[in-house]
Design a protein around this motif. Structure first.
Motif, short mmCIF file in Angstrom:
data_model
loop_
_atom_site.label_atom_id
_atom_site.label_comp_id
_atom_site.label_asym_id
_atom_site.label_seq_id
_atom_site.Cartn_x
_atom_site.Cartn_y
_atom_site.Cartn_z
N TYR A 1 79.75 -1.43 35.22
CA TYR A 1 79.58 -2.87 35.30
C TYR A 1 79.39 -3.48 33.91
CZ TYR A 1 78.89 -1.16 40.04
OH TYR A 1 79.04 -0.50 41.23
N ARG A 2 78.23 -3.98 33.62
CA ARG A 2 78.03 -4.73 32.37
C ARG A 2 77.90 -3.83 31.15
NH1 ARG A 2 73.74 -4.03 29.56
NH2 ARG A 2 72.08 -5.32 30.37
N LEU A 3 78.51 -4.25 30.05
CA LEU A 3 78.31 -3.64 28.75
C LEU A 3 77.87 -4.72 27.78
CD1 LEU A 3 81.43 -1.35 28.11
CD2 LEU A 3 79.06 -0.58 28.36
N ARG A 4 76.78 -4.47 27.05
CA ARG A 4 76.40 -5.42 25.99
C ARG A 4 77.11 -4.99 24.70
NH1 ARG A 4 72.25 -9.04 26.85
NH2 ARG A 4 71.75 -9.23 24.65
N ARG B 1 86.47 -12.19 24.08
CA ARG B 1 85.31 -13.09 23.93
C ARG B 1 85.22 -14.06 25.10
NH1 ARG B 1 82.42 -13.67 19.50
NH2 ARG B 1 82.12 -15.88 19.95
N ALA B 2 86.36 -14.63 25.49
CA ALA B 2 86.35 -15.62 26.57
C ALA B 2 85.99 -14.98 27.91
CB ALA B 2 87.72 -16.29 26.67
N SER B 3 86.31 -13.68 28.08
CA SER B 3 86.06 -13.02 29.36
C SER B 3 84.62 -12.57 29.55
CB SER B 3 86.99 -11.80 29.49
OG SER B 3 86.59 -10.76 28.60
N CYS B 4 83.81 -12.65 28.51
CA CYS B 4 82.41 -12.22 28.62
C CYS B 4 81.58 -13.24 29.40
CB CYS B 4 81.83 -11.98 27.23
SG CYS B 4 82.54 -10.54 26.40
N ALA B 5 80.49 -12.78 29.96
CA ALA B 5 79.67 -13.63 30.82
C ALA B 5 78.93 -14.69 30.02
CB ALA B 5 78.66 -12.76 31.58
N VAL B 6 78.67 -15.80 30.68
CA VAL B 6 77.85 -16.87 30.12
C VAL B 6 76.40 -16.60 30.52
CG1 VAL B 6 77.43 -19.35 30.09
CG2 VAL B 6 79.77 -18.49 30.33
N LEU C 1 77.38 -10.02 23.29
CA LEU C 1 78.24 -10.48 24.38
C LEU C 1 78.11 -9.50 25.53
CD1 LEU C 1 81.41 -11.43 22.31
CD2 LEU C 1 79.84 -13.01 23.44
N SER C 2 78.11 -10.02 26.75
CA SER C 2 78.02 -9.18 27.95
C SER C 2 79.39 -9.12 28.60
CB SER C 2 76.98 -9.74 28.92
OG SER C 2 75.68 -9.62 28.38
N ALA C 3 80.02 -7.95 28.51
CA ALA C 3 81.37 -7.76 29.03
C ALA C 3 81.33 -6.96 30.32
CB ALA C 3 82.23 -7.02 28.00
N ASP C 4 82.26 -7.26 31.22
CA ASP C 4 82.48 -6.41 32.37
C ASP C 4 83.32 -5.21 31.91
OD1 ASP C 4 82.57 -6.26 35.56
OD2 ASP C 4 84.54 -5.70 34.77
N LEU D 1 87.08 -5.25 30.22
CA LEU D 1 87.29 -4.82 28.84
C LEU D 1 88.30 -3.69 28.79
CD1 LEU D 1 86.67 -4.85 25.84
CD2 LEU D 1 84.63 -3.49 26.28
N ARG D 2 88.23 -2.76 29.73
CA ARG D 2 89.21 -1.67 29.75
C ARG D 2 90.62 -2.21 29.98
NH1 ARG D 2 90.02 3.48 33.80
NH2 ARG D 2 90.47 5.06 32.21
N ASP D 3 90.76 -3.21 30.85
CA ASP D 3 92.07 -3.82 31.08
C ASP D 3 92.61 -4.44 29.80
OD1 ASP D 3 91.97 -3.10 33.76
OD2 ASP D 3 91.42 -5.09 34.47
N ILE D 4 91.75 -5.14 29.06
CA ILE D 4 92.17 -5.77 27.81
C ILE D 4 92.59 -4.71 26.81
CG2 ILE D 4 91.36 -7.13 25.83
CD1 ILE D 4 89.62 -8.71 27.84
N LEU D 5 91.79 -3.67 26.68
CA LEU D 5 92.09 -2.61 25.72
C LEU D 5 93.34 -1.81 26.10
CD1 LEU D 5 88.48 -1.33 25.03
CD2 LEU D 5 90.01 -2.33 23.34
N SER D 6 93.70 -1.81 27.38
CA SER D 6 94.90 -1.10 27.83
C SER D 6 96.18 -1.90 27.61
CB SER D 6 94.80 -0.77 29.32
OG SER D 6 93.70 0.05 29.61
#
Length: 384
Positions: free
Chosen positions: A43-46, A68-73, A108-111, A115-120
């Motif tokens: 789930y969350r990664l800081r 950056r835009a995909s991280c949680a508010v 930043l708090s990423a799902d 993040l894996r989808d973006i990196l792929s």
């Protein structure tokens, strides 16, 4: 023959792949999973300043902005006792507020799956899904990787980025096996509906007797499809609904005793329910609302140090060589920094010199991170 084989398509391995792609270095990625969505990635990664620098270095600008835009508010964190009474004196020295909570350069708090989808993205032709690396053999000036399905891959350099249970590390450096530290990490995610509104303002860190509970709302700016269309139209992201991430990190005896690798679902949920009995109703209700199938657990293992070895055509990054406890949130960030450093070294030229420079840099960074993680672990496991 590829110049580089990356074993593992986790966060660190994919960050390295993106860095090599930008540098024009030939590579392929071997991943045990049959595909990108076959199992829950967590789930969350800081992502702290170090991790953000690594991602900026390795990702194309449009994908970095999408990250950056995909991280949680989120808002400011609060540090409390089990009844939600403030404990300002327990705030960790290295805690940095989320970006957007009054600190422009904050965490930043990423799902993790997003993040894996973006990196792929853009690497489909380079990733060999369903290739579980089993062992390696040195072959002249290269390395042969043998996979469980019988496939063999040869490269000038092999990078073990396959995590805590890396088969390559176990063959190569059996003395570097991470050690159990007598702690468990239980974690899950709950829907926002019905959660105490005070729990949705920002992260809540609860210091209890022998364990710590972290709960953080993961609320996104817009649907992932919309964010991708704005920042990187060719990138396809899976849906990510808002949720509350939580994690219980504590002494094994405080969270139900030893935990087997096979234990999951209802069995782990009962451990969570037992831990929740002494918590404020807002906290126990949050944990009770979590669907059992989203609850995961594992025994925490950690490297004692980074061993020395003769530099050569096999190296490692992240948990494959310096596994850390989740305390302090430095494990993923250190893996990202490893990836960026190795990509930069390989972009400069010859493999042998690049690997030697990278390993010296990695050892220094990892030893500092391990020291910080040990200190953080002691704080979080402290008895009241």
């Amino acid at each position: 023959m590829s110049s580089v084989i990356i074993v593992g398509a986790g966060i660190g391995g994919l960050c390295l792949a993106q860095g090599l792609e930008r540098a024009g270095v030939e590579f392929e990625v071997l991943e045990a999973d049959a595909g990108p969505q076959v199992r829950d990635q967590g789930y969350r990664l800081r992502i702290d300043a170090m991790g953000q620098r690594a991602l900026r270095q390795c990702l194309p600008p449009d994908l970095f902005e999408l990250f950056r835009a995909s991280c949680a508010v989120s808002g400011p964190a609060r540090f409390v006792d089990p009844q939600l009474n403030p404990l300002p004196g327990r705030r960790p020295e290295n805690w940095r507020e989320n970006a957007g909570a009054g600190q422009a350069d904050g965490d930043l708090s990423a799902d993790r799956q997003v993040l894996r989808d973006i990196l792929s993205h853009g690497l489909a032709a380079r990733i060999r899904w369903g290739r579980r690396a089993r062992e390696f053999e040195r072959d002249g000036d290269g390395i042969i990787v043998r996979c469980a399905d019988g496939a063999e891959h040869r490269a000038g350099l092999v990078v073990a980025a396959d995590g805590l249970h890396s088969p390559l590390r176990r063959q190569w450096l059996p003395q570097a096996e991470p050690e159990a530290i007598g702690a468990l990490n239980l974690y899950g995610k709950a829907p926002l509906a019905g959660v105490d509104p005070a729990m949705l303002a920002g992260p809540t860190v609860v210091f209890a007797d022998g364990f710590t509970l972290v709960a953080e709302p993961m609320r996104f700016r817009a649907p992932m499809e919309t964010l991708a269309a704005l920042h990187a139209p060719d990138c396809r992201l899976g849906p990510a609904d808002d949720y509350v991430y939580w994690a219980l990190f504590g002494r094994m005896e405080c969270l139900g005793g030893s935990l087997s690798d096979e234990e999951a679902g209802e069995s782990v949920r009962r451990r969570v329910a037992d831990a929740a009995r002494g918590l404020h109703p807002s906290l126990s209700a949050l944990l009770a609302r979590t669907a059992p199938e989203t609850i995961k657990g594992r025994a925490v293992r950690m490297a004692s140090h980074v061993p020395m070895w003769p530099s050569g055509r096999l190296t490692a990054l992240g948990d494959a060589i310096h596994a850390m406890s989740p305390a302090g949130g430095v494990g993923a960030n250190t893996a990202l920094a490893d990836a960026a450093a190795l990509a930069a070294c390989l972009a400069d030229g010859g493999i042998d010199q690049a690997v030697a420079r990278y390993e010296a840099d990695m050892r220094s960074r990892a030893e500092q991170a391990l020291a910080a993680t040990r200190a953080g672990t002691e704080r979080l496991l402290r008895r009241a």
